[in-house]
Design a protein around this motif. Structure first.
Motif, PDB file in Angstrom:
ATOM      1  N   GLY A   1      17.615  -7.169 106.065  1.00 17.79           N
ATOM      2  CA  GLY A   1      16.858  -7.360 104.831  1.00 17.79           C
ATOM      3  C   GLY A   1      16.011  -6.172 104.419  1.00 17.79           C
ATOM      4  O   GLY A   1      15.296  -6.225 103.420  1.00 17.79           O
ATOM      5  N   TYR A   2      16.081  -5.101 105.188  1.00 15.92           N
ATOM      6  CA  TYR A   2      15.338  -3.893 104.830  1.00 15.92           C
ATOM      7  C   TYR A   2      16.137  -3.032 103.846  1.00 15.92           C
ATOM      8  O   TYR A   2      17.356  -3.127 103.741  1.00 15.92           O
ATOM      9  CB  TYR A   2      15.043  -3.048 106.078  1.00 15.92           C
ATOM     10  N   ASP A   3      15.404  -2.192 103.159  1.00 15.19           N
ATOM     11  CA  ASP A   3      16.029  -1.243 102.238  1.00 15.19           C
ATOM     12  C   ASP A   3      16.948  -0.296 103.032  1.00 15.19           C
ATOM     13  O   ASP A   3      16.472   0.456 103.877  1.00 15.19           O
ATOM     14  CB  ASP A   3      14.910  -0.443 101.541  1.00 15.19           C
ATOM     15  N   PRO A   4      18.260  -0.305 102.758  1.00 18.87           N
ATOM     16  CA  PRO A   4      19.188   0.494 103.564  1.00 18.87           C
ATOM     17  C   PRO A   4      19.056   1.994 103.326  1.00 18.87           C
ATOM     18  O   PRO A   4      19.590   2.790 104.090  1.00 18.87           O
ATOM     19  CB  PRO A   4      20.572  -0.004 103.133  1.00 18.87           C
ATOM     20  N   THR A   5      18.348   2.390 102.277  1.00 17.28           N
ATOM     21  CA  THR A   5      18.183   3.822 102.021  1.00 17.28           C
ATOM     22  C   THR A   5      16.951   4.386 102.741  1.00 17.28           C
ATOM     23  O   THR A   5      16.651   5.577 102.624  1.00 17.28           O
ATOM     24  CB  THR A   5      18.045   4.125 100.515  1.00 17.28           C
ATOM     25  N   ALA A   6      16.255   3.515 103.486  1.00 18.74           N
ATOM     26  CA  ALA A   6      15.040   3.961 104.179  1.00 18.74           C
ATOM     27  C   ALA A   6      15.319   5.137 105.105  1.00 18.74           C
ATOM     28  O   ALA A   6      14.493   6.042 105.243  1.00 18.74           O
ATOM     29  CB  ALA A   6      14.428   2.800 104.957  1.00 18.74           C
ATOM     30  N   ILE A   7      16.493   5.142 105.726  1.00 15.48           N
ATOM     31  CA  ILE A   7      16.804   6.227 106.656  1.00 15.48           C
ATOM     32  C   ILE A   7      16.933   7.558 105.902  1.00 15.48           C
ATOM     33  O   ILE A   7      16.525   8.600 106.408  1.00 15.48           O
ATOM     34  CB  ILE A   7      18.073   5.903 107.490  1.00 15.48           C
ATOM     35  N   ILE A   8      17.447   7.508 104.684  1.00 15.58           N
ATOM     36  CA  ILE A   8      17.567   8.737 103.878  1.00 15.58           C
ATOM     37  C   ILE A   8      16.173   9.245 103.523  1.00 15.58           C
ATOM     38  O   ILE A   8      15.880  10.433 103.608  1.00 15.58           O
ATOM     39  CB  ILE A   8      18.384   8.471 102.595  1.00 15.58           C
ATOM     40  N   ARG A   9      15.333   8.333 103.113  1.00 15.82           N
ATOM     41  CA  ARG A   9      13.962   8.713 102.726  1.00 15.82           C
ATOM     42  C   ARG A   9      13.243   9.380 103.891  1.00 15.82           C
ATOM     43  O   ARG A   9      12.566  10.390 103.735  1.00 15.82           O
ATOM     44  CB  ARG A   9      13.176   7.489 102.262  1.00 15.82           C
ATOM     45  N   TYR A  10      13.391   8.792 105.063  1.00 11.65           N
ATOM     46  CA  TYR A  10      12.724   9.343 106.253  1.00 11.65           C
ATOM     47  C   TYR A  10      13.286  10.727 106.591  1.00 11.65           C
ATOM     48  O   TYR A  10      12.520  11.674 106.820  1.00 11.65           O
ATOM     49  CB  TYR A  10      12.918   8.383 107.435  1.00 11.65           C
ATOM     50  N   LEU A  11      14.612  10.842 106.614  1.00 14.06           N
ATOM     51  CA  LEU A  11      15.231  12.122 106.979  1.00 14.06           C
ATOM     52  C   LEU A  11      14.837  13.225 105.988  1.00 14.06           C
ATOM     53  O   LEU A  11      14.619  14.383 106.380  1.00 14.06           O
ATOM     54  CB  LEU A  11      16.750  11.994 107.035  1.00 14.06           C
ATOM     55  N   LYS A  12      14.747  12.875 104.716  1.00 13.53           N
ATOM     56  CA  LYS A  12      14.375  13.883 103.701  1.00 13.53           C
ATOM     57  C   LYS A  12      12.966  14.410 103.973  1.00 13.53           C
ATOM     58  O   LYS A  12      12.709  15.605 103.852  1.00 13.53           O
ATOM     59  CB  LYS A  12      14.447  13.282 102.296  1.00 13.53           C
ATOM     60  N   LYS A  13      12.078  13.513 104.367  1.00  8.21           N
ATOM     61  CA  LYS A  13      10.706  13.946 104.651  1.00  8.21           C
ATOM     62  C   LYS A  13      10.665  14.848 105.883  1.00  8.21           C
ATOM     63  O   LYS A  13      10.032  15.894 105.874  1.00  8.21           O
ATOM     64  CB  LYS A  13       9.807  12.730 104.889  1.00  8.21           C
ATOM     65  N   VAL A  14      11.337  14.439 106.927  1.00  6.07           N
ATOM     66  CA  VAL A  14      11.315  15.208 108.187  1.00  6.07           C
ATOM     67  C   VAL A  14      11.978  16.574 107.987  1.00  6.07           C
ATOM     68  O   VAL A  14      11.566  17.562 108.596  1.00  6.07           O
ATOM     69  CB  VAL A  14      12.006  14.427 109.324  1.00  6.07           C
ATOM     70  N   SER A  15      12.993  16.618 107.122  1.00  4.12           N
ATOM     71  CA  SER A  15      13.703  17.881 106.896  1.00  4.12           C
ATOM     72  C   SER A  15      12.786  18.953 106.315  1.00  4.12           C
ATOM     73  O   SER A  15      13.060  20.144 106.421  1.00  4.12           O
ATOM     74  CB  SER A  15      14.906  17.667 105.968  1.00  4.12           C
ATOM     75  N   LYS A  16      11.670  18.529 105.731  1.00  4.88           N
ATOM     76  CA  LYS A  16      10.744  19.502 105.121  1.00  4.88           C
ATOM     77  C   LYS A  16       9.726  20.015 106.137  1.00  4.88           C
ATOM     78  O   LYS A  16       8.928  20.896 105.844  1.00  4.88           O
ATOM     79  CB  LYS A  16      10.004  18.858 103.948  1.00  4.88           C
ATOM     80  N   ILE A  17       9.755  19.444 107.340  1.00  2.00           N
ATOM     81  CA  ILE A  17       8.800  19.847 108.380  1.00  2.00           C
ATOM     82  C   ILE A  17       9.516  20.755 109.375  1.00  2.00           C
ATOM     83  O   ILE A  17      10.658  20.504 109.746  1.00  2.00           O
ATOM     84  CB  ILE A  17       8.254  18.611 109.125  1.00  2.00           C
ATOM     85  N   SER A  18       8.854  21.809 109.791  1.00  3.01           N
ATOM     86  CA  SER A  18       9.467  22.675 110.804  1.00  3.01           C
ATOM     87  C   SER A  18       8.394  23.072 111.821  1.00  3.01           C
ATOM     88  O   SER A  18       7.217  22.796 111.626  1.00  3.01           O
ATOM     89  CB  SER A  18      10.062  23.921 110.152  1.00  3.01           C
ATOM     90  N   GLY A  19       8.833  23.691 112.878  1.00  4.81           N
ATOM     91  CA  GLY A  19       7.868  24.114 113.901  1.00  4.81           C
ATOM     92  C   GLY A  19       8.024  23.314 115.171  1.00  4.81           C
ATOM     93  O   GLY A  19       9.031  22.652 115.388  1.00  4.81           O
ATOM     94  N   SER A  20       6.997  23.333 115.999  1.00  6.01           N
ATOM     95  CA  SER A  20       7.090  22.719 117.327  1.00  6.01           C
ATOM     96  C   SER A  20       7.274  21.197 117.259  1.00  6.01           C
ATOM     97  O   SER A  20       7.885  20.601 118.132  1.00  6.01           O
ATOM     98  CB  SER A  20       5.838  23.049 118.143  1.00  6.01           C
ATOM     99  N   LYS A  21       6.782  20.594 116.182  1.00  2.00           N
ATOM    100  CA  LYS A  21       6.886  19.126 116.080  1.00  2.00           C
ATOM    101  C   LYS A  21       8.330  18.659 115.993  1.00  2.00           C
ATOM    102  O   LYS A  21       8.663  17.555 116.398  1.00  2.00           O
ATOM    103  CB  LYS A  21       6.139  18.636 114.832  1.00  2.00           C
TER     104      LYS A  21
END
Lengths: 279, 160
Positions: A211-231
């Protein structure tokens, strides 16, 4: 008579081929089905015992994030998704790792971890469910089990026998090596690329079923893709590029006609039960 | 002539078996929605529980069209299996807190000052316990988190 016989021969071949085609899946699905059907209770026990050792080492690496309220909440979200996973033979357990690095891990037997750093990036419960669902996907698809051949028989029987026999002085040397290999997969080399893509697809399916939004994984990956470095250091070296993952997920959603306008996000509950403690 | 009769019998039985083909599968997930159409997100008609036996009418990609007590719908293949599903498997934990590695960890921990960074402590433990340190105490905490099926159902209902 001869003509009738020939007609029946042709019909027989046609029918036989269509029966085979009816049940045909792609090769990977057939292999997974075969693997599943051959499994016994002892195999699952071996998987859980092995998974515990891997899980203990994941916890040893980062430490357990100790907020009980958050732990229970993460387990509720994880269980809500795992209910549709098809692995009802194991008890999934979910935990938060006390590290700012952005990642999630799973061990055979149903142990799933998400880092504090990953939660801090999320905006809603559906994104948390998406990350947990991806890891559940690795367990459901038995990626480490297949890669390392974890079985009750034919596996590293000496190590498993020691554990299952309860002597527990030490796990066998060969067993330790297998555990170390699993840790290497999780922290160094990563799963096979196709296993990662498959886990993404499984995540989409689980999100939609629960029952969750199936595009949630895309939203999360897009955000993480903008982060770089040791994290994101470990995430970057153990996973395929974000762009490729996102593209494949979008294709999977489109090809399977998965509704993207349905499914909940539960933003407020996520903030109240989780984010406000973690950030 | 005899060979022909045998071949004929085989072909006829193949033909019959394909037309009377009634494959049964079992629900292997805790819960399985049966949908109106073979598409995720389509209307849920009803739910099935683990262990329920259903008849397969046809297949389409990842989906099976099924019949359950004269109700038909579509179920995702991942949720079913060709054999009766396994019961939940539990493993009795035989390790106790008196295990030597745990005792050694506690001694080491007591000798490290409170000002030691978390990373330093963990690194020390890793060196003293082999390649990767195993935190069984934390594992027990994780394993003792108990969420009942009723709680999960209640939680799931909030997603509808």
């Amino acid at each position: 008579m001869k003509r009738l016989f020939l007609v029946l021969v042709v019909m027989g071949f046609a029918v036989f081929n269509s029966v085979s085609a009816l049940g045909s899946e792609n090769f990977r699905q057939r292999m997974h089905t075969k693997l599943w059907m051959q499994r016994t209770e002892e195999d699952t026990k071996a998987e859980i015992l092995f998974g515990r050792e891997v899980a203990a080492r994941i916890l040893g690496m980062y430490g357990l994030y100790g907020n009980n309220r958050v732990l229970r909440y993460v387990n509720l979200v994880g269980d809500a998704v795992a209910v549709f996973s098809g692995r009802s033979d194991i008890d999934f357990k979910f935990a938060v790792l006390d590290t700012d690095s952005i990642n999630a891990y799973s061990a055979p037997g149903g142990y799933v971890f998400v880092t504090k750093g990953a939660i801090e990036v999320m905006d809603d419960e559906a994104e948390l469910a998406a990350v947990l669902a991806h890891e559940i996907g690795h367990v459901v698809n038995m990626d480490i089990v297949r890669e390392l051949g974890i079985k009750a028989k034919g596996g590293v029987s000496a190590g498993f026998a020691k554990i299952m026999g309860g002597t527990r002085e030490s796990i066998g040397v060969a067993m330790k090596q297998l555990v170390d290999k699993a840790i290497q997969i999780l922290f160094e080399t990563g799963y096979k690329r196709e296993d990662e893509f498959k886990a993404d697809q499984t995540a989409v399916v689980l999100l939609a079923l629960s029952g969750y939004d199936p595009t949630a994984i895309i939203r999360y990956l897009k955000k993480v893709s903008k982060i770089s470095g040791s994290k994101t250091e470990i995430l970057d070296k153990t996973h395929p590029p974000f762009e490729e993952r996102i593209k494949r997920i979008e294709i999977f959603i489109k090809e399977n006609g998965i509704a993207t306008d349905k499914g909940v996000k539960m933003k407020e509950r996520f903030r109240k039960e989780c984010l406000k403690y973690v950030r | 002539m005899k060979t022909k009769k045998i071949l004929l019998a085989i072909l006829v039985s193949l033909f019959i078996s394909s037309t009377v083909h009634a494959k049964a599968v079992w629900v292997k997930s805790v819960k399985a929605p049966v949908l109106e159409a073979p598409r995720l997100g389509s209307k849920v008609l009803f739910y099935l529980k683990k262990g329920e036996k259903i008849n397969v009418l046809s297949e389409k990609g990842f989906w099976l069209k099924i019949d359950y007590n004269n109700k038909t719908g579509w179920i995702y293949k991942m949720l079913v299996s060709n054999s009766r599903p396994m019961s939940k498997v539990t493993v009795i934990e035989k390790m106790s807190e008196t295990e030597p590695a745990v005792k050694a960890r506690r001694r080491a921990s007591a000798n490290i000052s409170a000002a030691a960074a978390r990373g330093l402590v963990r690194e020390y433990r890793r060196r003293s316990s082999g390649k990767y340190f195993a935190d069984y105490k934390a594992l027990k905490i994780v394993e003792n988190i108990n969420i009942t099926q009723e709680e999960v159902e209640k939680f799931l209902n909030t997603l509808r």
